[in-house]
Design a protein around this motif. Structure first.
Motif, PDB file in Angstrom:
ATOM      1  N   GLY A   1      -0.057  -6.607  -8.725  1.00  0.00           N
ATOM      2  CA  GLY A   1      -1.062  -7.021  -7.861  1.00  0.00           C
ATOM      3  C   GLY A   1      -1.823  -5.510  -7.625  1.00  0.00           C
ATOM      4  N   ALA A   2      -2.848  -5.739  -6.702  1.00  0.00           N
ATOM      5  CA  ALA A   2      -3.774  -4.454  -6.528  1.00  0.00           C
ATOM      6  C   ALA A   2      -2.829  -3.512  -5.476  1.00  0.00           C
ATOM      7  N   HIS A   3      -3.186  -2.348  -5.599  1.00  0.00           N
ATOM      8  CA  HIS A   3      -2.667  -1.115  -5.100  1.00  0.00           C
ATOM      9  C   HIS A   3      -3.656  -0.146  -4.350  1.00  0.00           C
ATOM     10  N   ASP A   4      -3.699   0.402  -3.367  1.00  0.00           N
ATOM     11  CA  ASP A   4      -4.515   1.087  -2.709  1.00  0.00           C
ATOM     12  C   ASP A   4      -4.103   2.777  -2.721  1.00  0.00           C
ATOM     13  N   LEU A   5      -4.858   3.567  -2.704  1.00  0.00           N
ATOM     14  CA  LEU A   5      -4.957   5.004  -2.527  1.00  0.00           C
ATOM     15  C   LEU A   5      -5.644   5.564  -1.518  1.00  0.00           C
ATOM     16  N   ILE A   6      -4.945   5.720  -0.290  1.00  0.00           N
ATOM     17  CA  ILE A   6      -5.709   5.859   1.008  1.00  0.00           C
ATOM     18  C   ILE A   6      -6.380   7.325   1.038  1.00  0.00           C
ATOM     19  N   LEU A   7      -7.379   7.483   1.228  1.00  0.00           N
ATOM     20  CA  LEU A   7      -8.385   8.790   1.248  1.00  0.00           C
ATOM     21  C   LEU A   7      -8.460   9.113   2.803  1.00  0.00           C
ATOM     22  N   ASN A   8      -8.739   7.945   3.423  1.00  0.00           N
ATOM     23  CA  ASN A   8      -9.275   8.084   5.109  1.00  0.00           C
ATOM     24  C   ASN A   8      -8.454   7.237   6.025  1.00  0.00           C
ATOM     25  N   LYS A   9      -7.334   7.535   6.422  1.00  0.00           N
ATOM     26  CA  LYS A   9      -6.634   6.582   7.136  1.00  0.00           C
ATOM     27  C   LYS A   9      -7.360   5.921   8.245  1.00  0.00           C
ATOM     28  N   PHE A  10      -8.059   6.649   8.796  1.00  0.00           N
ATOM     29  CA  PHE A  10      -8.939   6.083   9.893  1.00  0.00           C
ATOM     30  C   PHE A  10      -9.662   4.883   9.540  1.00  0.00           C
ATOM     31  N   LEU A  11     -10.558   4.998   8.548  1.00  0.00           N
ATOM     32  CA  LEU A  11     -11.490   3.703   8.095  1.00  0.00           C
ATOM     33  C   LEU A  11     -10.743   2.684   7.297  1.00  0.00           C
ATOM     34  N   TYR A  12      -9.455   3.064   6.605  1.00  0.00           N
ATOM     35  CA  TYR A  12      -8.592   2.202   5.989  1.00  0.00           C
ATOM     36  C   TYR A  12      -7.906   1.293   6.952  1.00  0.00           C
ATOM     37  N   LEU A  13      -7.433   1.610   7.965  1.00  0.00           N
ATOM     38  CA  LEU A  13      -6.669   0.709   8.966  1.00  0.00           C
ATOM     39  C   LEU A  13      -7.112  -0.656   9.174  1.00  0.00           C
ATOM     40  N   PRO A  14      -8.475  -0.479   9.952  1.00  0.00           N
ATOM     41  CA  PRO A  14      -9.108  -1.873   9.942  1.00  0.00           C
ATOM     42  C   PRO A  14      -9.600  -2.695   8.732  1.00  0.00           C
ATOM     43  N   VAL A  15      -9.574  -2.156   7.747  1.00  0.00           N
ATOM     44  CA  VAL A  15      -9.674  -3.054   6.734  1.00  0.00           C
ATOM     45  C   VAL A  15      -8.471  -3.445   5.974  1.00  0.00           C
ATOM     46  N   TYR A  16      -7.495  -2.707   6.250  1.00  0.00           N
ATOM     47  CA  TYR A  16      -6.023  -3.279   5.822  1.00  0.00           C
ATOM     48  C   TYR A  16      -5.675  -4.552   6.779  1.00  0.00           C
ATOM     49  N   LEU A  17      -5.629  -4.226   8.042  1.00  0.00           N
ATOM     50  CA  LEU A  17      -5.577  -5.287   9.066  1.00  0.00           C
ATOM     51  C   LEU A  17      -6.271  -6.644   8.579  1.00  0.00           C
ATOM     52  N   LEU A  18      -7.595  -6.326   8.734  1.00  0.00           N
ATOM     53  CA  LEU A  18      -8.506  -7.645   8.332  1.00  0.00           C
ATOM     54  C   LEU A  18      -8.206  -8.317   7.237  1.00  0.00           C
TER      55      LEU A  18
END
Length: 739
Positions: free
Chosen positions: A712-729
Motif C-alpha cells: 500500500g501507500a507509504h509516507d515520508l514525513i517532512l513536516n510533522k505539524f502539517l502531516y498530523l491533521p492529514v493523517y487523522l482525517l
C-alpha cells in the motif's frame, strides 16, 4: 559530529600546550636545520605560508607566474603581492594538477612567463619530470608549493622539494603540518637565496596573534558543543562574527613577518613524526579507495591531505553533503568547489570564467573527504559507506516520449504499470500540476525510475509518486540516495510529506525495505494496491475454458442473445455519456472516482498516442431503452498490457449481464492488439469481506485473472505539524468508506 576542518587536527591537550607555549630560539634553530637538511637550501620562517610564497615570487623577479587554476585564492594573492601577474593553467581530471599539455598551452598564450608554481593538490604525487624538463629548456623558474604535503615522492620517483629552485611550505590550519599558521621558504638556488629578504619579528597584528593562540582551544570546545547542535551553531556564528574563528583563507597576508618562535616546537615535532602520519594517511586513503572504487582517480597508494571524490553532478554532490550531515559528518569547507575558492574572493580575482574548462567542469562535482588526525579507520569506513551509494550515481530528467518508453523497457515489466507511462505524466501537466520524470543510473545501469507530481491539496502540499518508484534493485543504501533527491524536490516545494505506492509485492522483506528508506504506512492509498491480471497470451477459448468460469460463459451468452451491443465511442459525445453513467454509478454505490476533468485529460493524453479506448454497452436495437448506455469502460493500453481504469453500469445493465459481455469484448480486442495482460485494476485485499470492493472482487474474479497484491501507500514525513491533521482525517475517511 565529525568535521572536515574546525581544528580537527587538535586535541584538548594540544590546545592547552599551544595556548601556553613559550618562545624557544633553540626550537627555531633546530627547525631551520631540519628543513635545510630535508630540502637542501637556505631557510626562512614566515608567519603565513602565503607570505612565504609572495617572497618566493618577489625573489624570482618574475613578471608573470603560472599556477594551477584548481587552487586557493591565496596563491593568486601571493603572486600579486610578489609583484607578478598570475597565469592560470587548466588541469588533468585524473591528477587534479596541470599536465605538460596544459603547461605548454599556457606558456604559448603567455610568452612572458617567467616562473611556474608546481603544486601537489591534496598531496597527489603526479608525474613531474616532463614538467621540470620543459621548464629547464625554456628557462622557467620552478617554485614548489608543498602546502598540501611536505614529504612524499612524485610518481616518477623524485622526492617532494627536490626539483624546485624555491620550495614553499605551509603550516596553516588543516594542513599536514598544522601550527594554526606559518610557512617556510627554502631557496635551493644560491642566486635566488641572495635576493630573498628575511622576515622580521614584529609586535603588530596583536589581535591576529591572539585569535591564533585561542583557535585550537575554541575549536576543540566548539566540536564538543556540537552534541547540542542548535546551541553549538549559535556559538559558532557568534565566534565567527567576533573573528575568533577566522574564515578559510581569511586574515591579512602579513608579508615579511617572522614565524613566532613559540610555534617552531610544534612544527618540529610534527615533522619528526611525519613518516608515521604519511603511513596513517596512506592506510586511510586505501580504505576510501576500496570502498569508493568509482571515485578513485590517481589516489591509489597515496598519502593524501584530503581524499578527492568526483561525483556525476553538482546536484548529487549537494544531496550527498546534506545526507552526510544527517549522518553527523559536516563537510563545510569543501576545497575548490567554486571558480574562485573561497567564493567571497570572486570579485577580487583576475581569473576569467571559461579559460580553464576542465577545471570548471570538475568544480561543481568535487567533494573532499577528511583524512585529518581526528579520522580513524572506523570513521573512514562509516563515512565511505554513507558516501558509496552516491559514487557513480547520476540522474537523467530530460526525455522524449520515445526515450522514456525505451528506458521503461530496461526495467522488469512486472514492477510497474501504466501510472509510469509518458501519457500519465502529461495528464497531470494538463491539469496544472508540476511533474518530474527521473531515472537514476549507477555506473550507466538504470536502478530507479520515478514519476512524481506535486499535489497542492487544501490539507497540505505533498509529492505524489503513484505506481512507482520502479526499483532496479532493492539495495536500501543505494535507493536511499535516490530518495534523498526526492526529498530535495519535496522540500524545495514546501511539501509536508512524500507519498509513494510502488508495485512491489506485499511481503515482509519489501515492507522492511520501504521502512529502511524512511517511509511509514500511509493512512490512505493512492489507488487500489490489489488487482487481478488476466493472461491474454493464450488462445481465447482457454481464458474462460475452465469449469470455474461456466457461469461467466453463460452470462456472456445471455447478453449476446438479448442483443446487447458493444461499441467503441471515443467522441466527446461518447465521453459525456460515459461520465453521466459514471456519475449515476457513484451515487448508487457511494464511491468517489477521479474528477471528470481528470478523466477527460487522461483520455485526451492517451488518445493522442492511440492508447485510450472508451467502450459502451448499448441496449438492443429496437428496445424501449433505445441507444441508452447500460455499461461503460475506459481502457488504457501500456506497452504490453491493457488496464481497466474506470467502469460504470446501470441496474438494467447488470441484470442484462451487459457488464460480462463488455469485459469479454475488451479482452478479445486487447488480445487482437497483441497485448499480453489485462489489468482489472482494483480488488479488495485478501480475506477482507467487509471491504468496499468485496462485491466488485467477486465480479472481477469471474474472468480468469490472478491476484497481484502490492504494498500500500507509504509516507515520508517532512513536516510533522502539517502531516498530523492529514493523517487523522484520512484515517477517519478510510474507515468510514471501508477501504
Amino acid at each position: 559530529m565529525t568535521f572536515d576542518a574546525l581544528g580537527s587536527n587538535y586535541s584538548f591537550r594540544f590546545a592547552l600546550r599551544f595556548l601556553t607555549a613559550k618562545a624557544s630560539t633553540a626550537d627555531e634553530r633546530r627547525l631551520k636545520a631540519l628543513l635545510a637538511k630535508e630540502y637542501g637550501g637556505r631557510v626562512w620562517l614566515y608567519y603565513r605560508g602565503r607570505a612565504a610564497l609572495a617572497e618566493a615570487v618577489r625573489a624570482a623577479g618574475a613578471r608573470s607566474v603560472l599556477t594551477s587554476s584548481f587552487s586557493c585564492y591565496v596563491v593568486e594573492q601571493a603572486i600579486v603581492a610578489g609583484g607578478a601577474r598570475p597565469v592560470f593553467a587548466d588541469i588533468s581530471r585524473r591528477s587534479f594538477n596541470p599536465s605538460l599539455r596544459h603547461l605548454k598551452a599556457a606558456h604559448k598564450a603567455n610568452p612572458d612567463l617567467d616562473a611556474v608554481i608546481l603544486q601537489n593538490v591534496f598531496g597527489i604525487a603526479a608525474k613531474v619530470k616532463p614538467l621540470v624538463d620543459y621548464c629547464r629548456r625554456h628557462k622557467l623558474l620552478i617554485i614548489e608549493d608543498l602546502a598540501h604535503c611536505p614529504a612524499n615522492r612524485y610518481a616518477d620517483g623524485a622526492a617532494f622539494g627536490s626539483v624546485g629552485d624555491l620550495v614553499v611550505l605551509s603550516f596553516g590550519r588543516d594542513k599536514q603540518i598544522d601550527a594554526v599558521s606559518g610557512g617556510a621558504l627554502i631557496a635551493r638556488n644560491p642566486e635566488l637565496a641572495e635576493k630573498a629578504d628575511a622576515p622580521v619579528p614584529t609586535a603588530e597584528y596583536r589581535y591576529q596573534r591572539l585569535t591564533d593562540r585561542l583557535y585550537p582551544l575554541l575549536s576543540v570546545w566548539l566540536r564538543f558543543c556540537y552534541r547540542w547542535r542548535l546551541a553549538a551553531q549559535a556559538w559558532h556564528r557568534l565566534l565567527e562574527s567576533l573573528k575568533l574563528l577566522p574564515l578559510s583563507s581569511g586574515g591579512p597576508l602579513m608579508a615579511g613577518v617572522a614565524l613566532p618562535a613559540a610555534r617552531c616546537g610544534f612544527v618540529l615535532e610534527q615533522f619528526r613524526d611525519i613518516r608515521l602520519d604519511i603511513s596513517r594517511r596512506r592506510n586511510l586513503s586505501g580504505i576510501y579507495d576500496g570502498l569508493l572504487p568509482a571515485g578513485k582517480s590517481a589516489t591509489a597508494g597515496q598519502s593524501l591531505l584530503r581524499y578527492p571524490l568526483v561525483l556525476a553532478s553538482g546536484r548529487i554532490k549537494q544531496t550527498l553533503l546534506k545526507h552526510l550531515k544527517r549522518r553527523r559528518f559536516s563537510l563545510r569547507q569543501n576545497w575548490y568547489d567554486s571558480l574562485v575558492y573561497p567564493p567571497r574572493f570572486e570579485d577580487a580575482s583576475v581569473y576569467r570564467p571559461g579559460s580553464c574548462p576542465e577545471r570548471e567542469r570538475l568544480t561543481p562535482k568535487i567533494v573532499n573527504l577528511p583524512l585529518h588526525r581526528g579520522m580513524d579507520e572506523a570513521k573512514v569506513k562509516r563515512l565511505a559507506a554513507a558516501a558509496a551509494p552516491y559514487v557513480g550515481l547520476r540522474f537523467k530528467t530530460k526525455f522524449t516520449p520515445e526515450s522514456w518508453r525505451a528506458v521503461r523497457r530496461e526495467f522488469d515489466p512486472a514492477g510497474f504499470n501504466m501510472l509510469t507511462s509518458w501519457e500519465q505524466a502529461e495528464t497531470y501537466k494538463a491539469l496544472g500540476h508540476k511533474v518530474w520524470r527521473l531515472v537514476a543510473y549507477k555506473e550507466d545501469r538504470p536502478i530507479t525510475l520515478v514519476v512524481a507530481s506535486l499535489i497542492a491539496a487544501k490539507r497540505a502540499r505533498f509529492l505524489k509518486v503513484s505506481g512507482n518508484p520502479v526499483f532496479g534493485d532493492l539495495d536500501a543504501a543505494q535507493q536511499g540516495a535516490v530518495m534523498e533527491r526526492l526529498k530535495e524536490i519535496a522540500r524545495r516545494h514546501k511539501c509536508a510529506f512524500i507519498r509513494l505506492q510502488p508495485c512491489l509485492d506485499d511481503t515482509a522483506d519489501n515492507r522492511r525495505f520501504i521502512r529502511r528508506l524512511g517511509f511509514r504506512p500511509a493512512p490512505a492509498n493512492l489507488g487500489a494496491p490489489n488487482t487481478m491480471k488476466v493472461d491474454l497470451d493464450r488462445p481465447a477459448e482457454e481464458i474462460l475454458g475452465s469449469k470455474h468460469y461456466k457461469s461467466t460463459r453463460n452470462n456472456i451468452s445471455k447478453a449476446r442473445r438479448s442483443g446487447i451491443r458493444i461499441v467503441e465511442d471515443g467522441s466527446p459525445a461518447g465521453m459525456e455519456r460515459f461520465l453521466k453513467l459514471l456519475d449515476l454509478t457513484q451515487t448508487a454505490q457511494d464511491f468517489v472516482a477521479n474528477s471528470s476533468d481528470f478523466i477527460k485529460a487522461q483520455f485526451a493524453a492517451y488518445s493522442k498516442a492511440g492508447k485510450a479506448r472508451l467502450y459502451l454497452a448499448l441496449a438492443p436495437e429496437g428496445a424501449e431503452a433505445g441507444e441508452e448506455a447500460l455499461a461503460g469502460a475506459l481502457v488504457i493500453d501500456d506497452d504490453f498490457e491493457a488496464a481497466y481504469l474506470y467502469g460504470a453500469s446501470t441496474f438494467e445493465g447488470q441484470r442484462a449481464k451487459a457488464v460480462y459481455l463488455l469485459q469479454w469484448q475488451i479482452m478479445l480486442d486487447a488480445k487482437e492488439r497483441g497485448l499480453k495482460l489485462y489489468d482489472l485494476w482494483g480488488v479488495a485485499p485478501p480475506g477482507n469481506d467487509k471491504h468496499r470492493f468485496a462485491r466488485l472482487t467477486k465480479f472481477k474474479s469471474n474472468f480468469g485473472g490472478e491476484r497481484c497484491d502490492w504494498l500500500g501507500a507509504h509516507d515520508l514525513i517532512l513536516n510533522k505539524f502539517l502531516y498530523l491533521p492529514v493523517y487523522l482525517l484520512e484515517m477517519y475517511e478510510t474507515k468510514r468508506r471501508r477501504l
